[in-house]
Structure formats: structure tokens, C-alpha cells
Design an enzyme around this catalytic site. Structure first.
Site, mmCIF file in Angstrom:
data_model
loop_
_atom_site.group_PDB
_atom_site.id
_atom_site.type_symbol
_atom_site.label_atom_id
_atom_site.label_comp_id
_atom_site.label_asym_id
_atom_site.label_seq_id
_atom_site.Cartn_x
_atom_site.Cartn_y
_atom_site.Cartn_z
ATOM 1 N N HIS A 131 17.420 -61.057 -43.798
ATOM 2 C CA HIS A 131 18.063 -61.885 -42.771
ATOM 3 C C HIS A 131 17.784 -63.383 -42.936
ATOM 4 O O HIS A 131 18.694 -64.204 -42.797
ATOM 5 C CB HIS A 131 17.609 -61.410 -41.398
ATOM 6 C CG HIS A 131 18.340 -62.059 -40.258
ATOM 7 N ND1 HIS A 131 19.699 -61.926 -40.075
ATOM 8 C CD2 HIS A 131 17.902 -62.859 -39.252
ATOM 9 C CE1 HIS A 131 20.067 -62.607 -38.999
ATOM 10 N NE2 HIS A 131 19.000 -63.183 -38.491
ATOM 11 N N SER A 150 22.404 -66.557 -37.964
ATOM 12 C CA SER A 150 21.828 -65.658 -36.953
ATOM 13 C C SER A 150 22.423 -65.953 -35.575
ATOM 14 O O SER A 150 23.634 -65.992 -35.425
ATOM 15 C CB SER A 150 20.302 -65.787 -36.974
ATOM 16 O OG SER A 150 19.699 -64.795 -36.180
ATOM 17 N N ASP A 179 20.803 -56.089 -42.976
ATOM 18 C CA ASP A 179 19.955 -57.113 -43.594
ATOM 19 C C ASP A 179 18.540 -57.104 -43.023
ATOM 20 O O ASP A 179 17.843 -58.100 -43.100
ATOM 21 C CB ASP A 179 20.580 -58.501 -43.437
ATOM 22 C CG ASP A 179 20.585 -58.998 -41.991
ATOM 23 O OD1 ASP A 179 20.111 -58.277 -41.094
ATOM 24 O OD2 ASP A 179 21.052 -60.137 -41.752
#
Length: 672
Positions: A627, A262, A574
Site C-alpha cells: 500500500h 490512499s 495491496d
């Protein structure tokens, strides 16, 4: 009865038999009286119990229900703790059949062993934060987690928690008298909360092939700070540099494999430029440091070019889920009746976190599209369904994804020539709209005045380029910090000396990759989940304490399989990062020798098609592309372990793609 006897004796009349008869009669009367009293007693008890039943209230029912639930919960918990560790797996296999071996066990059977040291770089919000110094309200919380773990302090003392989780609005560093610091070690981000894994599954599988703490390192940092400020305040970048050097030296000179997730992807991109740059701005490692110390950078769910979701968060403190909750319970999240004002408190806090500014979309209209075009033009969720069947879908809709914010569905769909806009940049903001009761949840909206608020709505449409101007207008103090630490454009000439400043280092369109031709860069991310791309907004009800803009959740598409739902346009991704942001740099921007990748570092895209868990016993799924849940995806974990054990991108099979990322990348006209 005694009185009767005295009367009989006194009168001197009556026989013995008569006296005995009289006594029997009196005793019978006494028995009758006793029976009547018993009946009365029973009646009174019945009446009193009836009254008691009548007095049974909803509170009693709730207490009874809660008591039953707690009793059952503790009983189940006791049974769960008492059962053998293998019992849950036994039940699961009895229902679903034998489970596949975890990736670590599978690869261990193939003979793979720990080879290269591994460094984890967590993303935004997933790393734990603990209190080292605080105000009076935080008494007793020394070194207790304020972020991560159980989040108990959010419920116990919410105002105090917000106060300590916020940074200084001017400097972006600690407020006076407060020190909140990142938790260190693997426990910093193995679990975000009890039972909710982040890195834990990957760590466990790496351990199965021989990894342990001596060759694994969690590069924990305070994710609230700007990237350069993590070095200014905590020397985090220096610590990462030293730890990588130590791990390489103590593992026979084998280069490290870096695993950012991320926002950690952007953070490590910043690190690679920082470590090369001369001191004092950089780490002084020289231009060949990355080539000497890094084998591969395996980026997971990387928002290389930002995420539209960050815009919604900064603009109105909401995203799709919050907007829907707001629609279900109107006024609750921002109601000022009990001084809740939840969204205002969230906005006040998150606007002090400079990290969120790093994820504003980069590249402007060139990357994200303009008023009448976007790279994902023509995308339809139907294509996701067509992967599993041959059904043809004739219906389609035109979506202007380039219009990231539109005030009204009609504006989002209208031809650009028909939209009349008023320029907000020169608008007079006017007098303060907040009364004194709102100042404890001050946001910069309170200083805009009705004129400024009206001008923002009258501009009607905002693309990726005008969004930067919009945020400068509605949050000037926040964006003043942003301009000092981040950039969002595209470099014309990367040889320009200005690009040696750290504000450009986390923007892949305004910086070069290291001179490390033997290094490899992977982009691993999930696909097949609707992901936020653009929003339809409306003005909030006029109230002094409200955030003046909100997502219009009543806006939905006109066809059954629409990309528009609850005021949000979605594309493939995602659930957090659109495919365009996660894949473009490895698909085109860095592919081969380009001005952004002058040494020709090899890049690979590995996509994981989302498959939700098939049953409750599967937890968050072993084939998830979401995610965070993707960190438990068996295919992704296997790819990572193979690279850590010495494999190259070609050994994995090169690119693995399910989306239209290459097609969308070709539509972007960017000089390389």
C-alpha cells in the site's frame, strides 16, 4: 634485633661471631615473615577478585552488552558517514550486477520533460502534524512534530501525546486549548519517519525530468478531520483550489495532474464536488472548473468503497498485526496493572478522528456480499502461485466473505439457515460496566453494560449493511458525527436534491463525477498480497477495563493454502485495500457513460503485481505492490511521469490487469 643486642651486652657473654650469627638468623626470620605476608596479600587479592567475579550480575552483563552494541553502532555510523556517497551503490552492483536506471533518469534520456503541474494529495497518517498550542504538559513543543518524524514524544510523554492528538468527541474539531496543524510544503509527507519514504522517491524522480517546487504542490491537510471540517477550520479546500489555479496560470495554462494516495483519493473526490458547488457550502468554481484545471486524476491505492480493516479498527482497535501481537503477549496491550491500557487509549483517540469513518465499507451487501455470497467467491491464494508455475491445486475452501464479522469459526462457515441470531438493536444496554479506575480511558463500550455486550455477540454475524447498525450501537457518539459528514449507501436517484449535501461527496456511489469529458481517471494499485477482508471474533475475558471483543487468532483454515489465518480472511489486494474497493469504480461503476459518470470520463486500471525485494540491499523494493511501498515502484513512477509529461491512458497501453477485478465486478448487480 636491637633488644637482642642489649641482652647480649647486659649478660656480658657471647663472641662477636655468635652475635653476627644471631643477627643473620633474625634477618632470615624477617624475610620469611615478609614472604608470608606477600603470600597472604596475594591470597586476599585473589579471594577478593573471586568474590567480585561472583558478584557479577545480569545487570552488569546487560550494561556491558548495551555498551558494546552502542560502540559498534556509533563506529558503523561514523564509517557510513565517512564513506563516499557512491560506495553503497558500488557494493550493491558488485553483488547483484548493474542496477537499472531510476524512472526519472530513464525517461529524461528518452527526452521527456516537465509538462503539467503536479499536485500530491497524501492519505491518512502519512502527513506530518505539528503543535501550535497545547497544555502545560506539552511545554517546549511549539511547532514540533507530534505526528511523523521521530515520534519521540510518544515515548517521552505518552499520555500528553494522546491528549493532544485527540479531537473533541462531540464536534470533531480542536479540544479547548489545543491546536495541532498540518505541516506545509513537500516535507509534510515526503518521509513518514527517517528512512521511511512516502512521496520522496516519486518527487526525486519527477525532479530528474525538470520538476521543482514551482510546479509541484503538496496538498497537506489535517487527515484526522472530516473532509468538510478541513475547510471549516483551516480553509484547506480553498487553498487547494487557489494553488491549482495559480499553478495552471503560471505554467502556460497547462492543466494539473492530481496524485491522491490512499484516503487522499476520497478527499480529492470530495474536493471535486466541493469546488463545483456554490458557496457557502462549496467553493463556487462552477460546473466546468475541473474541466478547465485538471488533466488527469491518478489515484494510488484508492479505497473508493472503503476497507474492512477500518471496521476492525473502530470495533476493537486492532487489525491482523495487532491481533497477532496480542496473542503472543496476552494481556499486555490492554493490561490495567500499570495503567497501560494501550488499546483502550488507542481506541479513545482514533474514535475522535472522523477521517477513519470515511473508510467504512460503502455500498452495503450489494457491493460486499451477503450471508451466502460475495463477488470474490471462489478466490484462492493458489492462483497467485500459479502465475509462476503450472502446478494444479485441487483443494479449495468455501469462504463467506460477505460475513465481515463472525463470532466463531463455526458461525463463519455454517449455512445461513442454521445460524440462530438475536437482534441486538433493541437490547437493553444495562448499567455501566466500568469502575472508576477505568474512566480515564473511557470508551463508549463502558456504557453498554453486560447486556449490550452480550447482545452484540449473540447476533453472531454482520455483513456490510448490518455493520453500520453495529457501529451505531457500540459507538453512538462517534457515529452521530459520522452521519453528519459521510454516507455509505447507493443512490437510487442522483437527481434528488439531497445529494447536493457534502456528506455524500466522498461516496462514489452517491455522487457524480464532474462534467469533464477530456479529463482522465486512473486507478493504480498493487495486487498479489493477502489483504484483510473478514474477521472471526470472540468475546474478551471478562474484565472491567478490557475492550469486550477481540479477533480470535486461534482460528485458522483447515487446508494448507487457506485464506483464513489468525482469525482473518484475506483476499487479493495491496495489504490494506482489497482489489474490489480499489478497482470496481474504474472497472464498472465509471466505465463509459453511467449515471455516476454522465460525461463519460475515460477510466483506466493499472495493477502492479507485487514482487518483494530480492535482497536486503534493495530496501523496500522497486517492484513492490504494498500500500505505501508501491510509491517506490519503478513501473508506477514511470506511468505517472509519462502522464505528467503529456501522455494519455491509451499511450500507456490502457488497462493492465493481473487480478479478477472485471470478473468480480460483473457479479455485482448495480444499476448503471
Amino acid at each position: 634485633m636491637a633488644l637482642l643486642r642489649r641482652r647480649n651486652k647486659a649478660s656480658g657473654s657471647g663472641t662477636k661471631e655468635e652475635e653476627e650469627g644471631a643477627e643473620i638468623e633474625v634477618e632470615e626470620d624477617d624475610d620469611k615473615n615478609k614472604k608470608e605476608k606477600k603470600k597472604l596479600g596475594k591470597t586476599e587479592k585473589a579471594n577478593s577478585s573471586k568474590k567480585a567475579k561472583e558478584k557479577w550480575s545480569c545487570v552488569d552483563s546487560c550494561c556491558w552488552l548495551i555498551g558494546c552494541i552502542c560502540t559498534i553502532w556509533w563506529l558503523l555510523l561514523f564509517l557510513y558517514k565517512a564513506m563516499p556517497a557512491s560506495f553503497p551503490q558500488f557494493v550493491t552492483e558488485a553483488i547483484t550486477g548493474p542496477l537499472p536506471d531510476p524512472p526519472g533518469l530513464k525517461l529524461r534520456k528518452e527526452g521527456l520533460r516537465a509538462e503539467h503541474p503536479v499536485v500530491f494529495v497524501p492519505g491518512i497518517v502519512t502527513g506530518g502534524l505539528e503543535l501550535w498550542e497545547g497544555h502545560q504538559c506539552a511545554e517546549g513543543l511549539f511547532r514540533k512534530r507530534l505526528w511523523g518524524g521521530t515520534f519521540g514524544e510518544v515515548y517521552k510523554r505518552p499520555s500528553c501525546w494522546v491528549e493532544h492528538m485527540s479531537l473533541d468527541n462531540e464536534t470533531g474539531l480542536d479540544p479547548p486549548g489545543v491546536r495541532v496543524r498540518p505541516v506545509s510544503g513537500l516535507v509534510a509527507a515526503d518521509y513518514f519517519a527517517p528512512g521511511y519514504f512516502v512521496w520522496a522517491v516519486l518527487i526525486a524522480n519527477l525532479a530528474r525530468v525538470g520538476y521543482e517546487e514551482k510546479n509541484m504542490y503538496m496538498a497537506a491537510y489535517d487527515w484526522r478531520l472530516s473532509f468538510q471540517n478541513t475547510e471549516v477550520r483551516d480553509q484547506t479546500l480553498s487553498r487547494i483550489k487557489s494553488n491549482i489555479e495559480l499553478m495552471v496560470a503560471t505554467n502556460g495554462g497547462k492543466k494539473a495532474v492530481i496524485l491522491p494516495h490512499s484516503m487522499g483519493v476520497l478527499y480529492f473526490l470530495h474536493f471535486m464536488k466541493w469546488v463545483e458547488a456554490p458557496a457557502p457550502m462549496g467553493g463556487g468554481g462552477g460546473p466546468d472548473w475541473c474541466s478547465k484545471h485538471i488533466k488527469a486524476v491518478i489515484n494510488i491505492g484508492g479505497p473508493f468503497l472503503g476497507v474492512p480493516k477500518a471496521v476492525a479498527g473502530l470495533f476493537s482497535a486492532e487489525a491482523k498485526d495487532i491481533a497477532v501481537a496480542r496473542a503472543i503477549a496476552p494481556g499486555f496491550l490492554d493490561n490495567d496493572r500499570f495503567r497501560l491500557q494501550t488499546l483502550q487509549h488507542v481506541m479513545r483517540m482514533t474514535r475522535t478522528w472522523d477521517s477513519t469513518l470515511s473508510m467504512i465499507p460503502k455500498g452495503g451487501d450489494t457491493i460486499w456480499g451477503g450471508m451466502d455470497w460475495s463477488p470474490e467467491e471462489g478466490y484462492s491464494p493458489s492462483r497467485e502461485k500459479q502465475r509462476n508455475n503450472d502446478t494444479q491445486f485441487s483443494q479449495s475452501e468455501i469462504v463467506n466473505y460477505g460475513r465481515i464479522i463472525s463470532f466463531g469459526k463455526d458461525v463463519a462457515e455454517a449455512p445461513s439457515s442454521e445460524i440462530e441470531r438475536v437482534d441486538f438493536r433493541g437490547a437493553i444496554k444495562g448499567s455501566n460496566v466500568a469502575n472508576t479506575t477505568c474512566r480515564d480511558v473511557w470508551t463508549e463500550y463502558h456504557d453498554m453494560g453486560l447486556g449490550g455486550i452480550r447482545a452484540v455477540a449473540d447476533h453472531k454475524v454482520y455483513t456490510a449493511e448490518s455493520i453500520i447498525d453495529l457501529l451505531y450501537f457500540v459507538a453512538p457518539k462517534m457515529m452521530a458525527r459520522s452521519s453528519a459528514h459521510f454516507s455509505y449507501g447507493i443512490a437510487d436517484n442522483l437527481e434528488d436534491p439531497k445529494y447536493s449535501h457534502y456528506k455524500y461527496w466522498s461516496n462514489p456511489l452517491e455522487t457524480k463525477l464532474p462534467n469533464a469529458p477530456d479529463m482522465e481517471i486512473f486507478s493504480l494499485y498493487g495486487v498479489g498480497i493477502p489483504t484483510e477482508r473478514a474477521y472471526i471474533y470472540e468475546s474478551s475475558p471478562s474484565a472491567e477495563c478490557y475492550i469486550p471483543f477481540q479477533i480470535n487468532t486461534s482460528a485458522n483454515g483447515d487446508i494448507e493454502d487457506s485464506c483464513l489465518k489468525d482469525g482473518v480472511y484475506t483476499v487479493d489486494g495491496d495489504e490494506t485495500v482489497p482489489v474490489l474497493s480499489a478497482g470496481f469504480m474504474c472497472a464498472k461503476g465509471w466505465r463509459g457513460k453511467t449515471r455516476f459518470n454522465p460525461s463519460g470520463i475515460k477510466t483506466y486500471i493499472r495493477e502492479y503485481d507485487h514482487s518483494p525485494p530480492s535482497h536486503l540491499l534493495e530496501g523496500r523494493g522497486t517492484q513492490s505492490g504494498a500500500h505505501v511501498d508501491i510509491m517506490g515502484n519503478f513501473a508506477l513512477i514511470e506511468d505517472i511521469i509519462r502522464v505528467a509529461a503529456g501522455a494519455k491512458g491509451e499511450d500507456l497501453g490502457g488497462d493492465k490487469v493481473y487480478s479478477d477485478i472485471f470478473k468480480w465486478s460483473d457479479k455485482i448487480s448495480l444499476p448503471l
